[in-house]
Design an enzyme around this catalytic site. Structure first.
Site, short mmCIF file in Angstrom:
data_model
loop_
_atom_site.label_atom_id
_atom_site.label_comp_id
_atom_site.label_asym_id
_atom_site.label_seq_id
_atom_site.Cartn_x
_atom_site.Cartn_y
_atom_site.Cartn_z
CG ASP A 174 -4.79 -3.92 -5.08
OD1 ASP A 174 -5.90 -3.56 -4.67
OD2 ASP A 174 -3.72 -3.52 -4.61
CD GLN A 208 -2.96 0.74 0.02
OE1 GLN A 208 -3.40 -0.37 -0.17
NE2 GLN A 208 -3.25 1.76 -0.76
CD GLU A 268 -8.57 1.97 -1.06
OE1 GLU A 268 -8.73 1.86 -2.29
OE2 GLU A 268 -7.57 2.54 -0.57
CG HIS A 269 -7.26 -2.05 0.50
ND1 HIS A 269 -6.76 -0.83 0.11
CD2 HIS A 269 -7.69 -2.67 -0.62
CE1 HIS A 269 -6.91 -0.71 -1.20
NE2 HIS A 269 -7.46 -1.81 -1.68
CG HIS A 304 -52.17 13.04 -4.45
ND1 HIS A 304 -51.85 14.27 -4.93
CD2 HIS A 304 -51.02 12.29 -4.56
CE1 HIS A 304 -50.59 14.30 -5.30
NE2 HIS A 304 -50.05 13.10 -5.08
CG HIS A 359 -1.00 2.50 -4.13
ND1 HIS A 359 -1.28 2.29 -5.45
CD2 HIS A 359 -1.50 1.44 -3.47
CE1 HIS A 359 -1.93 1.14 -5.59
NE2 HIS A 359 -2.07 0.61 -4.40
#
Length: 872
Positions: free
Chosen positions: A802, A699, A768-769, A861, A702
């Site tokens: 991934d 990670q 996220e992960h 209505h 990145h």
């Protein structure tokens, strides 16, 4: 001494660059390279300069010595710069014009009086002449010059040095040994060096060149070199032995590697976790003892678990070690823990102790108050991740400055009534610096039990993003594309990507270039898995009879036109094209528009082009950034307007997506907001340290802003140190290690007592992960409340999700997994409901509807039902 010379065109491998940075001195042909190196290397940076006017500003930046052509030195020396900071270069032109012997005599009579070093540019033939001894055993000319230089001391910096730069030919090991025997140093182009295992016939192995140029010799029968190991403060940790093989291994790995007389090659701490990061290698003045400067990890250097073989650390080193340990695991009730928890108290004590030291008069009182101030100063430093080595490095850089400020006190301290500026207290301070080459790459460590409520909340926060500033930059880009269409996209692509394009869009069918068979097979396998998983997400229509005669249905329809953004930049990302394109294809989207930045030659990455073909993309927008998002949101002459935009990207891409979504003129939806990529790993005593480290690093590579969190459940110091050692060792071998040096120091490890504590923190963080790294991982999946995707057990690395396991990797970041799902088949679907009432059904429900319509005073209505009931 071996002095590597680095030219602007030199491109050593990261491993070689790190290794040469361990030598005492490096010479740079480009002064700006020297400035950069002085910031990130433990080696002293020397730099070639063209004239005296360049010297003062250069030395102020931290460069140790400026190397000036001898002919450029004025008779009265350099204005304001003493001889300790300059070296004189006798160029090949000087020597060819005047002759070798006259230049050597000039260097001996005048050069060594006016500089800290002299550099001689020689050819191989001139070197042979300079190192040739006289007929009666007379010392060689180079030896006589070196002897005269060593007798001339330059202040506290030691003797004048003589260096040989073999400018016309390549060095041999024999040449290096002859120069060393004469008492001189050798300058060698870094291109002529290689790590031992990588050396070609035209290159010298670095370790062998280092030994030869140092004149290193042993007086032992076994030929081993006595090696003194010191820490960052030059405190002796112990004495070991080295040989050519162990020196090569140490330089190649950047670790403390020695030669054991019993076991052979000895990688210190490889089994115990007490490894050493190598910071520098040097040879003593008699060339018979090596010095290894290291950062010691684990319990210590000695096998008795003390820091040194001569007992525990003492003085300031001991204080720094103790305070750092207290930062991570301060006992409840201890005063140091109280200081870490109460920033206001620490600030007050610093001001108090500084004033008491200022007021002290006698020797004992000054020592007592200075010790107190040092203690609180070290607590302050530890709270911000600053080590004693960082402080010493700052002192050394200040020492190198040649211009000085007046040093007057600031007004608020002259006037005691003035109040000092507030102090930053956030444990997620934005001024955390990256790890420097040679330094331990490590996360910050916190103990859950030692955190205040505000500090715990701070750990749950992501870095603040100045959205207003980003929007200010992005809005003109979006407006330009909206107003000028293709012309704006082409102009912005040339401006930002530096690619001049003739067209904006490629239309299907695409001309897909041939791919290597292994790459094509890997994409095909990943496509099949992702397709299978997303096809299984298609729900059948729902039909329910809520009461007799009232039938309600729900069915899905594909969003007709979707835009998929596939980032470019520092990595090729066919996986993102798969993760976005496959669910859009499965959903049945009629028009799939893929946008991705072009390469430098204007083409699309072949792997991305192949994926676009497989997922049935109808068009590819050859642009990136905010301009690509705007083109798909509003449409241009050639870019189809889409109904929804999906895909990851940087903060400018995200800002453009948010702008478009909020503009009713665009009428476009987006998948989710996005922030930097992130992972949270939960590890306990059953976890494999190497596996844990690999997932953290997958990670961290990145980008510099990647968010990496480790929750250490019940790990003791040795178990945590094993993970830290693996993080550093694996990171040093990565091609993207420079990114990791930035992201890992910003990351953190939180020590928690139980898995229940870990799951509670994880759900609050909403990663996220999420990676569950223990032997009972499956049992904790039911406890997951907030996460983008979960990776269960030691054999489920994030990399599989991934790329190819089947799940989607476009996931909510920044804590948005509390309310968003990752991209899935439903992302590209909309759901429509229907109802069908029979005569009986309307009769059964009609009165209910009319009553509620009357309550809301909506007579039309009520009447729509009543008129039908009257007919019944």
């Amino acid at each position: 001494m071996l002095v590597p010379k680095i030219a602007p065109s030199a491109a050593p491998t990261p491993a070689l660059q790190r290794a040469v940075g361990l030598l005492p001195v490096a010479l740079f042909a480009d002064p700006q390279q020297a400035v950069a190196a002085s910031d990130c290397s433990h080696a002293a940076a020397w730099a070639d300069v063209a004239s005296v006017s360049d010297i003062r500003a250069l030395l102020d930046t931290g460069v140790s010595i400026a190397v000036l052509p001898a002919a450029q030195l004025p008779a009265d020396g350099c204005d304001g710069v003493d001889a300790t900071r300059t070296a004189l270069r006798y160029t090949a032109a000087d020597i060819d014009a005047q002759g070798l012997r006259p230049v050597l005599e000039a260097a001996q009579t005048a050069g060594i009086q006016r500089a800290a070093a002299v550099v001689l540019e020689l050819s191989s033939a001139q070197l042979a002449d300079a190192t040739a001894c006289g007929a009666a055993g007379e010392a060689s000319p180079l030896a006589r010059l070196a002897r005269a230089a060593s007798a001339k001391l330059v202040g506290s910096t030691g003797p004048v040095r003589v260096l040989v730069d073999l400018h016309a030919d390549g060095w041999t090991l024999d040449d290096l040994a002859r120069v060393a025997a004469a008492g001189a140093d050798a300058i060698i182009a870094v291109e002529q060096l290689a790590l031992d295992a990588d050396a070609t016939p035209t290159q010298l192995p670095l370790a062998a060149a280092f030994v030869a140029a140092s004149g290193l010799m042993s007086d032992r029968p076994d030929g081993l070199f006595t090696t003194v190991v010191v820490d960052e403060q030059h405190v002796c940790l112990g004495v070991v032995y080295s040989n050519a093989a162990s020196i090569a291994a140490a330089l190649g790995t950047g670790q403390g590697v020695y030669w054991s007389r019993k076991r052979g090659l000895w990688h210190k701490g490889l089994t115990s976790g007490a490894t050493q990061t190598l910071l520098g290698v040097a040879v003593d003045c008699d060339s018979d003892v090596l010095s290894f400067r290291v950062r010691q990890d684990g319990a210590g250097f000695c096998h008795h678990s003390t820091r040194t073989c001569f007992g525990p650390a003492a003085g300031i080193s001991r204080l720094a070690q103790t305070v750092a340990e207290r930062r991570d695991s301060a006992p409840e009730g201890s005063y140091t823990k109280r200081l870490f928890d109460d920033a206001a108290l620490l600030r007050a004590k610093l001001l108090e102790e500084a004033s008491e030291l200022a007021a002290a008069t006698d020797r004992a009182e000054v020592a007592f108050e200075a010790a107190d101030l040092l203690y609180f100063a070290m607590v302050k430093c530890a709270a911000h991740g600053v080590t004693l080595a960082d402080i010493e490095r700052s002192l050394d850089r200040k020492h190198l400055k040649v211009t000085r400020r007046p040093g007057n006190a600031k007004p608020q301290f002259v006037d005691a009534a003035s109040e000092a500026a507030p102090v930053r207290t956030s444990i997620l301070s934005s001024d955390i610096r990256p790890a420097l080459p040679g330094e331990q790459i490590r996360m910050r460590v916190f103990a859950d039990g030692g955190l205040s409520a505000s500090e715990r909340a701070a750990l749950l926060q992501r870095p603040l993003i100045d959205s207003a500033e980003i929007m200010r930059r992005v809005r003109p880009i979006v407006d330009a594309v909206r107003a000028n269409g293709d012309a704006a996209v082409l102009e912005l692509t040339e401006k930002f990507d530096r690619v001049r394009m003739q067209q904006v869009v490629l239309r299907a069918p695409f001309d897909v270039p041939a791919l290597p068979a292994a790459v094509r097979a890997a994409i095909d396998q990943a496509y099949a898995n992702v397709h299978a998983f997303h096809a299984a997400q298609l729900d059948p229509p729902t039909c329910v009879e809520t009461m007799p005669g009232v039938k309600c249905s729900r069915f899905s329809r594909a969003i007709e036109r979707v835009g998929l953004y596939v980032p470019g930049g520092s990595a090729v990302l066919p996986s993102s094209a798969l993760m976005l394109g496959v669910p859009a294809q499965v959903a049945g989207c009629r028009e799939i528009v893929l946008a991705t930045p072009p390469r430098a030659d204007g083409s699309i990455v072949p792997e991305v082009l192949y994926v676009a073909h497989k997922v049935g993309a109808t068009a590819i927008v050859m642009a990136g950034g905010a301009q690509a998002i705007a083109a798909m949101a509003y449409g241009t002459e050639s870019v189809p307007k889409v109904d929804k935009i999906c895909g990851p990207g940087n903060q400018y891409v995200t800002a453009a997506k948010m702008l478009a979504q909020n503009d009713t003129a665009a009428m476009v939806a987006i998948d989710m907001p996005a922030g930097p990529s992130e992972v949270l790993v939960i590890a306990d005593a059953t976890s494999n340290p190497a596996y844990v480290a690999s997932d953290l690093l997958s990670q961290a590579e990145h980008g510099p802003d990647s968010q990496v969190v480790l929750l250490a459940v019940g790990l003791d110091d040795a178990q945590l140190a094993a993970i830290e050692a693996q993080v550093h060792a694996q990171a040093e071998r990565l091609p993207r290690v420079d990114i990791v040096r930035q992201s890992i120091p910003k990351s953190y490890c939180l020590r928690v007592a139980t898995m229940a504590d870990a799951m509670a923190f994880s759900n609050a963080y909403a990663p996220e992960h999420l990676i569950l790294h223990n032997d009972r991982a499956a049992g904790y999946v039911d406890d997951v409340v907030n996460a983008g995707s979960v990776f269960v057990g030691p054999y489920s690395p994030e990399s599989c999700g991934d790329y190819a396991s089947g799940t989607n990797h476009t996931l909510p970041t920044y804590g948005f997994s509390r309310m968003y799902s990752g991209v899935n088949t439903a992302t590209f679907l909309k759901h429509i409901t229907s109802q069908e009432l029979t005569r009986e059904g309307l009769a059964n429900i009609g009165q209910t509807v009319m009553t509620l319509a009357e309550v809301e005073e909506l007579e039309a209505h009520r009447n729509a039902v009543a008129i039908r009931l009257r007919d019944m």
